[in-house]
Design a protein around this motif. Structure first.
Motif, short mmCIF file in Angstrom:
data_model
loop_
_atom_site.label_atom_id
_atom_site.label_comp_id
_atom_site.label_asym_id
_atom_site.label_seq_id
_atom_site.Cartn_x
_atom_site.Cartn_y
_atom_site.Cartn_z
N TYR A 54 30.02 14.19 36.41
CA TYR A 54 31.27 14.28 37.15
C TYR A 54 32.36 13.62 36.34
O TYR A 54 32.13 12.58 35.70
CB TYR A 54 31.14 13.59 38.50
N SER A 55 33.57 14.20 36.34
CA SER A 55 34.67 13.61 35.59
C SER A 55 35.98 13.70 36.39
O SER A 55 36.18 14.62 37.18
CB SER A 55 34.86 14.30 34.24
N ASN A 56 36.83 12.71 36.16
CA ASN A 56 38.18 12.69 36.73
C ASN A 56 39.16 12.67 35.57
O ASN A 56 39.11 11.79 34.71
CB ASN A 56 38.37 11.46 37.61
N THR A 57 40.06 13.65 35.54
CA THR A 57 41.04 13.78 34.47
C THR A 57 42.45 13.71 35.03
O THR A 57 42.77 14.40 36.00
CB THR A 57 40.86 15.11 33.72
N VAL A 58 43.28 12.89 34.40
CA VAL A 58 44.70 12.81 34.74
C VAL A 58 45.49 13.07 33.45
O VAL A 58 45.32 12.36 32.45
CB VAL A 58 45.08 11.44 35.32
N LEU A 59 46.34 14.12 33.47
CA LEU A 59 47.15 14.49 32.32
C LEU A 59 48.63 14.33 32.68
O LEU A 59 49.13 15.01 33.58
CB LEU A 59 46.85 15.92 31.89
N ASP A 60 49.31 13.45 31.98
CA ASP A 60 50.71 13.16 32.27
C ASP A 60 51.62 14.29 31.76
O ASP A 60 51.62 14.60 30.56
CB ASP A 60 51.13 11.84 31.62
N GLY A 61 52.37 14.91 32.68
CA GLY A 61 53.33 15.95 32.29
C GLY A 61 52.72 17.18 31.69
O GLY A 61 53.37 17.92 30.94
N VAL A 68 48.97 16.41 36.16
CA VAL A 68 47.84 17.18 36.67
C VAL A 68 46.65 16.25 36.84
O VAL A 68 46.35 15.44 35.95
CB VAL A 68 47.46 18.32 35.70
N GLU A 69 45.95 16.36 37.97
CA GLU A 69 44.73 15.60 38.20
C GLU A 69 43.62 16.55 38.62
O GLU A 69 43.81 17.36 39.54
CB GLU A 69 44.92 14.52 39.27
N VAL A 70 42.48 16.45 37.95
CA VAL A 70 41.38 17.37 38.21
C VAL A 70 40.07 16.58 38.30
O VAL A 70 39.77 15.75 37.44
CB VAL A 70 41.25 18.43 37.09
N ASP A 71 39.28 16.85 39.35
CA ASP A 71 37.92 16.34 39.46
C ASP A 71 36.96 17.49 39.18
O ASP A 71 37.09 18.57 39.77
CB ASP A 71 37.65 15.78 40.86
N THR A 72 36.00 17.25 38.29
CA THR A 72 35.16 18.35 37.79
C THR A 72 33.68 17.98 37.82
O THR A 72 33.31 16.84 37.52
CB THR A 72 35.55 18.70 36.34
N LEU A 73 32.84 18.97 38.14
CA LEU A 73 31.40 18.88 37.95
C LEU A 73 31.05 19.76 36.75
O LEU A 73 31.50 20.91 36.66
CB LEU A 73 30.65 19.36 39.18
N GLY A 74 30.26 19.21 35.82
CA GLY A 74 29.98 19.98 34.62
C GLY A 74 28.59 19.75 34.07
O GLY A 74 27.83 18.92 34.56
N PHE A 75 28.26 20.51 33.03
CA PHE A 75 26.96 20.38 32.37
C PHE A 75 27.12 20.58 30.88
O PHE A 75 28.08 21.21 30.41
CB PHE A 75 25.97 21.42 32.92
N ASP A 210 44.11 10.46 30.55
CA ASP A 210 42.75 10.00 30.25
C ASP A 210 41.74 10.68 31.17
O ASP A 210 42.08 11.25 32.19
CB ASP A 210 42.63 8.48 30.37
N THR A 211 40.46 10.60 30.74
CA THR A 211 39.35 11.15 31.51
C THR A 211 38.23 10.13 31.56
O THR A 211 37.87 9.54 30.53
CB THR A 211 38.81 12.44 30.87
#
Length: 220
Positions: A54-61, A68-75, A210-211
């Motif tokens: 699981y990851s939380n990403t925040v990208l400024d502008g 942008v803020e995104v919570d993701t499930l990945g493999f 950051d992520t």
């Protein structure tokens, strides 16, 4: 970052009537031993594994000047094809996505990547790697004007270090092959519960944002 694989073949000739071999300086001996064992894989730093996280990403502008803020499930999956070559692939899907000041109801972000890597054991506990991959991402929402999609070639390199019998530490850098792209830096720490299972955390630093990711990795 290791750009070239090294190979070393050392032969020693000895005969009873020959002059004894001159002593080797300690530093030179260490260098020779390091190269001689460089192509011997160490099971503590394998390149065949499956990872879920699981990851939380925040990208400024990131989106038209909006955060942008995104919570993701990945493999992620990696397979060692030879002692110094591996392939890898992975992807993720957002479980939530938001853009500051923009209505993004029903927003979803999908991402994927696949590539080829080379790796080299510098010492039994230190490994370097270099990778080339293609990565893609798509943002979809109920409002069509928000939708975006694209893909890029990405170069990356770094090191993995097995420390204190249970910890694997890593550091790497990513650079997309597009004009004006800035490097992305990453640091990771993974604790081995067993030889086959580890739990870890990754901090990923784009230029603006950051992520933070957590996950489990199974080695085979």
């Amino acid at each position: 970052m290791l750009m070239t694989l090294l190979a070393l073949s050392v032969g020693i000739l000895a005969a009873a009537n020959e002059t004894p071999t001159q002593p080797v300086a300690p530093v030179e001996r260490l260098f020779q031993e390091t190269l001689a064992r460089g192509d011997q894989p160490d099971s503590r730093i394998p390149y065949t594994y499956i990872e879920l996280g699981y990851s939380n990403t925040v990208l400024d502008g990131f989106y038209n000047g909006n955060d942008v803020e995104v919570d993701t499930l990945g493999f992620v999956g990696s397979l060692e094809l030879a002692p110094n070559i591996h392939i890898f692939a992975g992807g993720g899907r957002s479980i939530s996505a938001s853009v500051t000041g923009v209505n993004v109801q029903g927003a979803q972000v999908d991402s994927w990547f696949a590539g080829l890597g080379i790796h080299q054991y510098i010492t039994p506990k230190l490994n370097g790697f270099f990778r080339v991959s293609v990565t893609g991402a798509a943002l979809q929402a109920e409002e069509p004007y928000i939708n975006k999609a694209g893909h890029d070639t990405v170069f990356s390199g770094g090191v993995r270090f097995f420390a204190w019998d249970s910890w694997e530490l890593g550091a790497s850098m990513f650079k997309a092959d597009i004009s004006g792209a800035k490097p992305i830096y990453e640091a990771s720490a993974l604790y081995r519960l067993t030889e086959s299972l580890g739990l870890g955390v990754i901090y990923n630093k784009p230029a603006d944002g950051d992520t933070i990711s957590i996950g489990a990795r199974w080695y085979f």
